[in-house]
Motif scaffolding. Sequence first.
Motif, PDB file in Angstrom:
ATOM      1  N   THR A 191       1.174   6.892  -6.707  1.00 15.42           N
ATOM      2  CA  THR A 191       0.078   7.804  -7.062  1.00 15.42           C
ATOM      3  C   THR A 191       0.452   9.257  -6.736  1.00 15.42           C
ATOM      4  O   THR A 191       0.068  10.168  -7.459  1.00 15.42           O
ATOM      5  CB  THR A 191      -1.236   7.402  -6.361  1.00 15.42           C
ATOM      6  OG1 THR A 191      -0.969   7.141  -4.982  1.00 15.42           O
ATOM      7  CG2 THR A 191      -1.829   6.166  -6.988  1.00 15.42           C
ATOM      8  N   LEU A 251      -3.243  11.099 -15.511  1.00  9.63           N
ATOM      9  CA  LEU A 251      -2.424  10.821 -14.316  1.00  9.63           C
ATOM     10  C   LEU A 251      -3.090  11.405 -13.069  1.00  9.63           C
ATOM     11  O   LEU A 251      -3.144  10.762 -12.023  1.00  9.63           O
ATOM     12  CB  LEU A 251      -1.019  11.409 -14.480  1.00  9.63           C
ATOM     13  CG  LEU A 251      -0.120  10.726 -15.512  1.00  9.63           C
ATOM     14  CD1 LEU A 251       1.234  11.416 -15.557  1.00  9.63           C
ATOM     15  CD2 LEU A 251       0.074   9.255 -15.206  1.00  9.63           C
ATOM     16  N   GLN A 300       0.820  -1.207   0.000  1.00  4.28           N
ATOM     17  CA  GLN A 300       0.000   0.000   0.000  1.00  4.28           C
ATOM     18  C   GLN A 300       0.861   1.267   0.000  1.00  4.28           C
ATOM     19  O   GLN A 300       0.535   2.258  -0.660  1.00  4.28           O
ATOM     20  CB  GLN A 300      -0.936  -0.016   1.207  1.00  4.28           C
ATOM     21  CG  GLN A 300      -2.062   1.001   1.144  1.00  4.28           C
ATOM     22  CD  GLN A 300      -3.024   0.773  -0.015  1.00  4.28           C
ATOM     23  OE1 GLN A 300      -3.498  -0.324  -0.203  1.00  4.28           O
ATOM     24  NE2 GLN A 300      -3.281   1.808  -0.802  1.00  4.28           N
ATOM     25  N   GLN A 312       2.107   1.864  -3.448  1.00  6.97           N
ATOM     26  CA  GLN A 312       1.002   2.381  -4.274  1.00  6.97           C
ATOM     27  C   GLN A 312       0.776   3.872  -3.998  1.00  6.97           C
ATOM     28  O   GLN A 312       0.596   4.658  -4.918  1.00  6.97           O
ATOM     29  CB  GLN A 312      -0.284   1.617  -3.970  1.00  6.97           C
ATOM     30  CG  GLN A 312      -0.353   0.253  -4.605  1.00  6.97           C
ATOM     31  CD  GLN A 312      -1.701  -0.422  -4.374  1.00  6.97           C
ATOM     32  OE1 GLN A 312      -2.716   0.241  -4.191  1.00  6.97           O
ATOM     33  NE2 GLN A 312      -1.700  -1.736  -4.380  1.00  6.97           N
ATOM     34  N   ASP A 313       0.815   4.231  -2.714  1.00  2.17           N
ATOM     35  CA  ASP A 313       0.618   5.642  -2.348  1.00  2.17           C
ATOM     36  C   ASP A 313       1.740   6.514  -2.919  1.00  2.17           C
ATOM     37  O   ASP A 313       1.496   7.616  -3.416  1.00  2.17           O
ATOM     38  CB  ASP A 313       0.583   5.798  -0.821  1.00  2.17           C
ATOM     39  CG  ASP A 313      -0.711   5.250  -0.240  1.00  2.17           C
ATOM     40  OD1 ASP A 313      -1.627   4.953  -1.024  1.00  2.17           O
ATOM     41  OD2 ASP A 313      -0.792   5.123   0.991  1.00  2.17           O
ATOM     42  N   THR A 368      -6.177   9.301 -12.204  1.00  4.90           N
ATOM     43  CA  THR A 368      -5.818   7.991 -11.642  1.00  4.90           C
ATOM     44  C   THR A 368      -5.273   8.149 -10.228  1.00  4.90           C
ATOM     45  O   THR A 368      -5.591   7.353  -9.341  1.00  4.90           O
ATOM     46  CB  THR A 368      -4.763   7.297 -12.538  1.00  4.90           C
ATOM     47  OG1 THR A 368      -5.221   7.324 -13.877  1.00  4.90           O
ATOM     48  CG2 THR A 368      -4.540   5.859 -12.111  1.00  4.90           C
ATOM     49  N   ALA A 369      -4.451   9.182 -10.021  1.00  7.77           N
ATOM     50  CA  ALA A 369      -3.860   9.396  -8.688  1.00  7.77           C
ATOM     51  C   ALA A 369      -4.946   9.679  -7.655  1.00  7.77           C
ATOM     52  O   ALA A 369      -4.964   9.089  -6.572  1.00  7.77           O
ATOM     53  CB  ALA A 369      -2.866  10.550  -8.743  1.00  7.77           C
ATOM     54  N   LEU A 370      -5.884  10.553  -7.985  1.00 11.70           N
ATOM     55  CA  LEU A 370      -6.944  10.913  -7.025  1.00 11.70           C
ATOM     56  C   LEU A 370      -7.925   9.762  -6.819  1.00 11.70           C
ATOM     57  O   LEU A 370      -8.475   9.593  -5.737  1.00 11.70           O
ATOM     58  CB  LEU A 370      -7.692  12.163  -7.490  1.00 11.70           C
ATOM     59  CG  LEU A 370      -6.869  13.451  -7.552  1.00 11.70           C
ATOM     60  CD1 LEU A 370      -7.735  14.624  -8.005  1.00 11.70           C
ATOM     61  CD2 LEU A 370      -6.250  13.774  -6.206  1.00 11.70           C
ATOM     62  N   SER A 377      -7.065   6.592  -6.912  1.00  8.40           N
ATOM     63  CA  SER A 377      -6.408   5.470  -6.237  1.00  8.40           C
ATOM     64  C   SER A 377      -5.973   5.770  -4.816  1.00  8.40           C
ATOM     65  O   SER A 377      -5.793   4.844  -4.025  1.00  8.40           O
ATOM     66  CB  SER A 377      -5.157   5.046  -7.035  1.00  8.40           C
ATOM     67  OG  SER A 377      -5.440   4.918  -8.391  1.00  8.40           O
ATOM     68  N   ASN A 378      -5.750   7.030  -4.491  1.00  8.86           N
ATOM     69  CA  ASN A 378      -5.108   7.347  -3.213  1.00  8.86           C
ATOM     70  C   ASN A 378      -6.023   8.236  -2.348  1.00  8.86           C
ATOM     71  O   ASN A 378      -6.202   9.419  -2.637  1.00  8.86           O
ATOM     72  CB  ASN A 378      -3.781   8.063  -3.501  1.00  8.86           C
ATOM     73  CG  ASN A 378      -2.951   8.291  -2.258  1.00  8.86           C
ATOM     74  OD1 ASN A 378      -3.474   8.446  -1.165  1.00  8.86           O
ATOM     75  ND2 ASN A 378      -1.640   8.313  -2.440  1.00  8.86           N
ATOM     76  N   ARG A 432      -8.861   6.205   6.987  1.00 15.76           N
ATOM     77  CA  ARG A 432      -8.311   5.575   5.794  1.00 15.76           C
ATOM     78  C   ARG A 432      -8.844   4.145   5.636  1.00 15.76           C
ATOM     79  O   ARG A 432      -9.226   3.721   4.551  1.00 15.76           O
ATOM     80  CB  ARG A 432      -6.785   5.581   5.898  1.00 15.76           C
ATOM     81  CG  ARG A 432      -6.096   5.171   4.651  1.00 15.76           C
ATOM     82  CD  ARG A 432      -4.588   5.200   4.817  1.00 15.76           C
ATOM     83  NE  ARG A 432      -4.002   4.450   3.733  1.00 15.76           N
ATOM     84  CZ  ARG A 432      -3.724   4.951   2.547  1.00 15.76           C
ATOM     85  NH1 ARG A 432      -3.934   6.213   2.312  1.00 15.76           N
ATOM     86  NH2 ARG A 432      -3.230   4.198   1.597  1.00 15.76           N
ATOM     87  N   LEU A 465      -4.607  11.609  -1.146  1.00 15.19           N
ATOM     88  CA  LEU A 465      -4.535  12.655  -2.178  1.00 15.19           C
ATOM     89  C   LEU A 465      -5.921  13.260  -2.405  1.00 15.19           C
ATOM     90  O   LEU A 465      -6.068  14.470  -2.569  1.00 15.19           O
ATOM     91  CB  LEU A 465      -3.994  12.088  -3.496  1.00 15.19           C
ATOM     92  CG  LEU A 465      -2.542  11.615  -3.490  1.00 15.19           C
ATOM     93  CD1 LEU A 465      -2.163  11.094  -4.876  1.00 15.19           C
ATOM     94  CD2 LEU A 465      -1.594  12.728  -3.090  1.00 15.19           C
TER      95      LEU A 465
END
Lengths: 168, 266
Positions: free
Chosen positions: A157, B9, A150, A153-154, B12-14, B16-17, B36, B20
């Motif tokens: 991203t 990008l 994880q 992955q963080d 996808t970043a927002l 997945s995380n 979380r 973020l």
Amino acid sequence: MTTSEELTRRRIDFATLMSRGAHLHEAITAIHEKHGTSHRMLYQDWQERDQWGVEIVEPLENDKTIADALFRIGEVRRQLWSIIDGRGDFEGADIKTRLKALIQAADLEFRILETAQSLGAIHKEPLKLDIMARADELQAKMISICGDDQQLQDAVTSLMLEIAESEN
Amino acid sequence: MKEDARKLLRYTALKSNPDLWAREAAGIDELDPWQRKFFLSTAKRRIAACSRQAGKSEIVSLLVSHRLVFRANELILLISPSLRQSQLLYGRIKKCWQNAGQQFVPSVKETQLQLHLANGSSCYALPSKGGETIRGFSAVSLVVMEEASRLADAQEIDGPDIYAAIRPFLAVSHGDLIMISTPALFADPIFSATWFSENEEWERFRVTADDVPRISKSHLADEKAALGEMRFMTEYYVSFNVGRQASFFDESEIMKSFDDSVLPLE
């Protein structure tokens, strides 16, 4: 009645066959079967090619250039995906290299799409929807590279967001 | 890099995380560990019994706005004990979408209590009394019951009626259900009944003041002095007081008045 576009297309086909080393009668037979033009007319037209040859050279050259470019882009794309998947020559490539390739591939995909759009090969509208479908693919690929880690992955991203917001 | 690739990008970043997303949508540097875990849970039934100031509305607004933006055709219903609370939660969700999601998915309709996005997802803050309005919805993806321990006693809505209306259509639409609340002082028929049910499909999150870095020890000491032991334990340490009935005196105080040294009269 043959339109000028049909005529140009027929002459390009004819010239393409001849440039690939076909005999004149083979080319005439093939073009007759494809376009339905009589053998006699095709023979006569070929004899007068000095008058129309110039008109078709440019489109032919363009087609060839585009085909070459697409082939080269396709090769780069294949290589990138080999790196991302860690296949072939890139077996055992480290995660950093694979993720870098993933981000480059994302950029390249859009360049290919844009090129195809500018050539009229695909419509413009699907690109907007495409981002969401591609995000799913990108996310799945990112997870497959990072595994269950994880934290990694963080980190990836966060890096994606950083790249997206950077100047270069 | 192409603008579309940048957008891909960022998207996808927002997606997945959660951290973020929290940063972009609500300006939060980092989610608490429980938030979380709650965000990333894939359970279809989630119940969170939380301390006061644990960040309940915060995590719900982040989670709902994330689902609206990154999933198509979501239908999300918000139920709170009062219209004012529903509106507040809805306002936070909308703000999160405006801050981080609007760049990807614009709205097609916005009202004081409804948000409809271009990807087919929508969110309703429900003010209605009774379960009739809720029965009008179908294919619901998620129902959020905020301050669920107060729903049964709410003046503006009939909590048990709504809960009875929700369960059948969630079963049909395979939708998700989230209950989140600080426990009430005494057992209630919705929240504490669900918490103590033996139904294993519920993922339970118990969040005490110790799990929330923002709550200081000195604040807890002040609250304990002000609220009394029983209420303090309920409000900050998720003590449910099951089996107790409402009484004027705290049970521990009553027990202190007994003296074993005094023998009964014969």
